[in-house]
Design an enzyme around this catalytic site. Structure first.
Site, PDB file in Angstrom:
ATOM      1  N   SER A 108       0.835  -1.197   0.000  1.00  0.00           N
ATOM      2  CA  SER A 108       0.000   0.000   0.000  1.00  0.00           C
ATOM      3  C   SER A 108       0.872   1.250   0.000  1.00  0.00           C
ATOM      4  O   SER A 108       0.759   2.103  -0.870  1.00  0.00           O
ATOM      5  CB  SER A 108      -0.927  -0.026   1.220  1.00  0.00           C
ATOM      6  OG  SER A 108      -1.697   1.141   1.307  1.00  0.00           O
ATOM      7  N   ASP A 112       6.225  -1.191   5.665  1.00  0.00           N
ATOM      8  CA  ASP A 112       6.389  -2.325   6.570  1.00  0.00           C
ATOM      9  C   ASP A 112       7.823  -2.326   7.098  1.00  0.00           C
ATOM     10  O   ASP A 112       8.785  -2.342   6.332  1.00  0.00           O
ATOM     11  CB  ASP A 112       6.097  -3.638   5.842  1.00  0.00           C
ATOM     12  CG  ASP A 112       6.073  -4.826   6.780  1.00  0.00           C
ATOM     13  OD1 ASP A 112       7.163  -5.222   7.249  1.00  0.00           O
ATOM     14  OD2 ASP A 112       4.993  -5.369   7.052  1.00  0.00           O
ATOM     15  N   GLY A 177       0.819   4.021   3.873  1.00  0.00           N
ATOM     16  CA  GLY A 177      -0.387   3.606   3.156  1.00  0.00           C
ATOM     17  C   GLY A 177      -1.480   3.151   4.104  1.00  0.00           C
ATOM     18  O   GLY A 177      -1.210   2.501   5.121  1.00  0.00           O
ATOM     19  N   GLY A 180      -2.254  -1.018   5.009  1.00  0.00           N
ATOM     20  CA  GLY A 180      -1.595  -1.660   6.133  1.00  0.00           C
ATOM     21  C   GLY A 180      -1.780  -0.933   7.443  1.00  0.00           C
ATOM     22  O   GLY A 180      -1.978  -1.551   8.493  1.00  0.00           O
ATOM     23  N   TYR A 469       3.575  -3.868  19.236  1.00  0.00           N
ATOM     24  CA  TYR A 469       2.611  -3.255  18.320  1.00  0.00           C
ATOM     25  C   TYR A 469       2.845  -3.781  16.908  1.00  0.00           C
ATOM     26  O   TYR A 469       3.955  -3.664  16.379  1.00  0.00           O
ATOM     27  CB  TYR A 469       2.762  -1.738  18.374  1.00  0.00           C
ATOM     28  CG  TYR A 469       1.909  -0.952  17.400  1.00  0.00           C
ATOM     29  CD1 TYR A 469       0.590  -1.305  17.137  1.00  0.00           C
ATOM     30  CD2 TYR A 469       2.420   0.166  16.752  1.00  0.00           C
ATOM     31  CE1 TYR A 469      -0.190  -0.579  16.252  1.00  0.00           C
ATOM     32  CE2 TYR A 469       1.649   0.914  15.880  1.00  0.00           C
ATOM     33  CZ  TYR A 469       0.353   0.532  15.622  1.00  0.00           C
ATOM     34  OH  TYR A 469      -0.409   1.262  14.746  1.00  0.00           O
ATOM     35  N   LEU A 470       1.819  -4.349  16.308  1.00  0.00           N
ATOM     36  CA  LEU A 470       1.929  -4.980  14.997  1.00  0.00           C
ATOM     37  C   LEU A 470       2.527  -4.057  13.948  1.00  0.00           C
ATOM     38  O   LEU A 470       3.353  -4.483  13.124  1.00  0.00           O
ATOM     39  CB  LEU A 470       0.554  -5.477  14.536  1.00  0.00           C
ATOM     40  CG  LEU A 470       0.509  -6.115  13.139  1.00  0.00           C
ATOM     41  CD1 LEU A 470       1.364  -7.377  13.078  1.00  0.00           C
ATOM     42  CD2 LEU A 470      -0.925  -6.416  12.730  1.00  0.00           C
ATOM     43  N   TYR A 472       4.659  -1.828  14.229  1.00  0.00           N
ATOM     44  CA  TYR A 472       6.111  -1.717  14.393  1.00  0.00           C
ATOM     45  C   TYR A 472       6.692  -3.128  14.260  1.00  0.00           C
ATOM     46  O   TYR A 472       7.302  -3.667  15.167  1.00  0.00           O
ATOM     47  CB  TYR A 472       6.466  -1.093  15.743  1.00  0.00           C
ATOM     48  CG  TYR A 472       6.055   0.361  15.872  1.00  0.00           C
ATOM     49  CD1 TYR A 472       5.854   1.147  14.737  1.00  0.00           C
ATOM     50  CD2 TYR A 472       5.866   0.950  17.114  1.00  0.00           C
ATOM     51  CE1 TYR A 472       5.475   2.471  14.845  1.00  0.00           C
ATOM     52  CE2 TYR A 472       5.496   2.275  17.231  1.00  0.00           C
ATOM     53  CZ  TYR A 472       5.299   3.031  16.096  1.00  0.00           C
ATOM     54  OH  TYR A 472       4.925   4.352  16.204  1.00  0.00           O
TER      55      TYR A 472
END
Length: 534
Positions: A108, A112, A177, A180, A469-470, A472
């Site tokens: 997106s 990531d 984005g 995500g 935290y997902l 991160y």
């Protein structure tokens, strides 16, 4: 590349895959024919496909990669990149990749932290949503439909075009984005007032593993729950979100105040730990630690910088601070009044730039970095902080970014969406170290340092699980095997850290909607289908 667990790819693997793809002409042709047959749009899908033979392949691949750790020659490359113009292009990619055994990575915005949206160790293609970023604002009912390829900067800009008194709770980096960001939770300076991005999503469209397009009604509440904080990439390809806009005042106030150790930073921070999560929900005061030059040449000290957004004017802010946080010593000259959209620029370090700078999709900064995260539930002691300072003195490029919780975050149940980090958390920590030089030696030194800092912090942060935290993303927490079965036991090691008690429900939803585990990556939710022996 650094030697983190995300950097385990062998250079020749990528080369072998690309060569075999190029030489297996029949598979290649059949795959492309499958794409053409299964897409239904006036623009042929062949017009938006890029293979390594295309001159623009490398430019498209590298365009939004933020972390340069994953852009070296050794990084595995996709067999092709698809930049769809229509949902049928995505449906075709899903159907044909499933038929021919291709892994799909969906990008997106390219942010990531471990590169999972554009890197895989098994043969893969990238679906880059850059062309699917329309935003339709309805001020009348306070909502917007946002395609998954849009960035948060584009969302903020389009809202501000329509209204000065609406905003949306999402991140401060404008090039992230929404595909995500929202699906992993999404937080920013409005978090204490309105919660997460995921808390303000009221509908969505997604392509699932059999190629169907589902909205909230047709996907059901379980899947709709899962994609709002559980990571959309485990369940399908998010096409768009319907978001609920939130009211903001015409005038907000911001400030940034730094204090070194010599200026009493320790005392101020100790008080911040006590009050940061207890202040009224209209104020967000973040804190950042880092080592800086001292007053004497060659001297180093620690600076704690406090940066704030207040949903009100300066007079109201000063009254609040005098009553609740006088230790900071905030004065009127420290405060700036502005519109909410101007505060977005302020937090992005773009003050003074025209608002349309938010439409720039290219990341402001591209460098090599490694990040980790933690949650703090009890104030860190003075002794503990002294140890933190010592660690920061060892690495001039290392910082800690602390975000206060409380307010609306305390009111939302930990099971409302998969993101579980709610009541009981004082603040979240992001550990971050970045560097500009390429090379394994430099990367390893920086990564080793941040791992040591993370290890040092263990006594001072959440436990059982040590939460993370997902968004991160941190592959140090554990990874799935991409070849063969995805183990529930293996995935639960990292899954419980991200999702706590919600992990098992996510596994249940995954098993129901993607039983063959088609949508998978190094940290995707596993399926427990009978033919995937876990």
């Amino acid at each position: 590349m650094g030697a983190s667990s995300s950097a385990i790819f062998l250079p020749f693997v990528s080369l072998v895959v690309l060569v075999s793809w190029a030489t297996s002409s029949s598979i290649h042709e059949n795959f492309l024919q499958c794409l053409s047959l299964n897409s239904n749009h006036t623009t042929p899908i062949s017009n938006v496909l890029y293979t390594p033979k295309n001159l623009s392949y490398s430019a498209i691949l590298e365009s939004t990669i933020e972390n340069l750790r994953f852009s070296s020659s050794a990084t595995p490359k996709p067999l092709l990149i698809l930049t769809p113009l229509h949902v049928s292009h995505i449906q075709a990619a899903v159907i044909c990749s499933k038929k021919y055994g291709m892994n799909i990575r969906v990008r997106s915005g390219g942010h990531d932290y471990e590169g999972l949206s554009y890197v895989s160790e098994i043969p893969f293609i990238i679906i880059d949503l850059v062309e699917l970023r329309s935003i339709n604002i309805s001020i009348e009912d306070g909502t917007a439909w946002v395609e998954a390829g849009a960035t948060v900067g584009e969302v903020y800009y389009r809202i501000a075009q329509k209204s000065r008194t609406y905003g949306f709770p999402a991140g401060s980096c404008p090039t992230v984005g929404v595909g995500g960001h929202f699906s992993g939770g999404g937080y920013g300076t409005l978090m204490r007032k309105y919660g997460l991005s995921a808390d303000n999503i009221i509908d969505a469209y997604i392509v699932v593993s059999d190629g169907r397009v589902l909205n909230r009604e047709s996907m059901g509440e379980d899947l709709f729950w899962a994609i709002r904080g559980g990571g959309g990439a485990s369940f399908g390809i998010i096409l768009s979100w319907k978001i609920k806009l939130v009211p903001v005042p015409p005038i907000v106030t911001v400030f940034t105040v730094g204090r070194t150790l010599e200026q009493g930073a320790l005392k101020v921070f100790l008080k911040w730990q006590q009050v940061g999560s207890r202040l009224q929900e209209d104020i967000f005061i973040g804190a950042t630690f880092g080592a800086v030059s001292g007053s004497q040449e060659g001297e180093r000290t620690i600076e704690v910088s406090f940066k704030s957004l207040f949903l009100g004017n300066t007079s109201q802010l000063l009254s609040l601070m005098k009553k609740s946080f006088p230790e900071l010593g905030l004065e009127a000259k420290d405060c700036l009044e502005m519109s909410w959209i101007e505060s977005v620029l302020y937090y992005t370090d773009l003050s003074g730039e025209p608002v349309n700078v938010l439409l720039n999709r290219i990341p402001q900064f591209k460098n090599y970095f490694k990040a980790k995260s933690d949650y703090v539930q009890e104030p860190i002691s003075e002794t503990g902080l002294q140890g933190v300072w010592k660690m920061l003195y060892q690495e001039e490029a290392g910082i800690m970014i602390l975000s206060p919780y409380g307010g609306r975050m305390n009111e939302i149940s930990e099971t409302e969406v998969p993101f579980p980090h709610r009541k009981g958390n004082l603040y979240k920590i992001q550990y971050l170290v970045s560097w500009d030089e390429e090379g394994d030696r430099v990367s390893q030194k920086r990564i080793n340092w941040i791992r040591k800092l993370y290890a040092y912090m263990a006594p001072y942060v959440s436990k059982f699980p040590r939460a993370a935290y997902l968004n991160y993303r941190d592959l140090d927490l554990g990874i799935n095997k991409l070849k063969g079965n995805t183990s529930y036991a293996q995935a639960s090691i990292w899954g419980i850290k991200y999702f706590s008690c919600n992990f098992n429900r996510l596994v249940h939803v995954k098993t129901k909607v993607d039983p063959s585990n088609f949508f998978r990556n190094e940290q995707s939710i596993p399926s427990l289908s009978p033919w995937w022996k876990n």
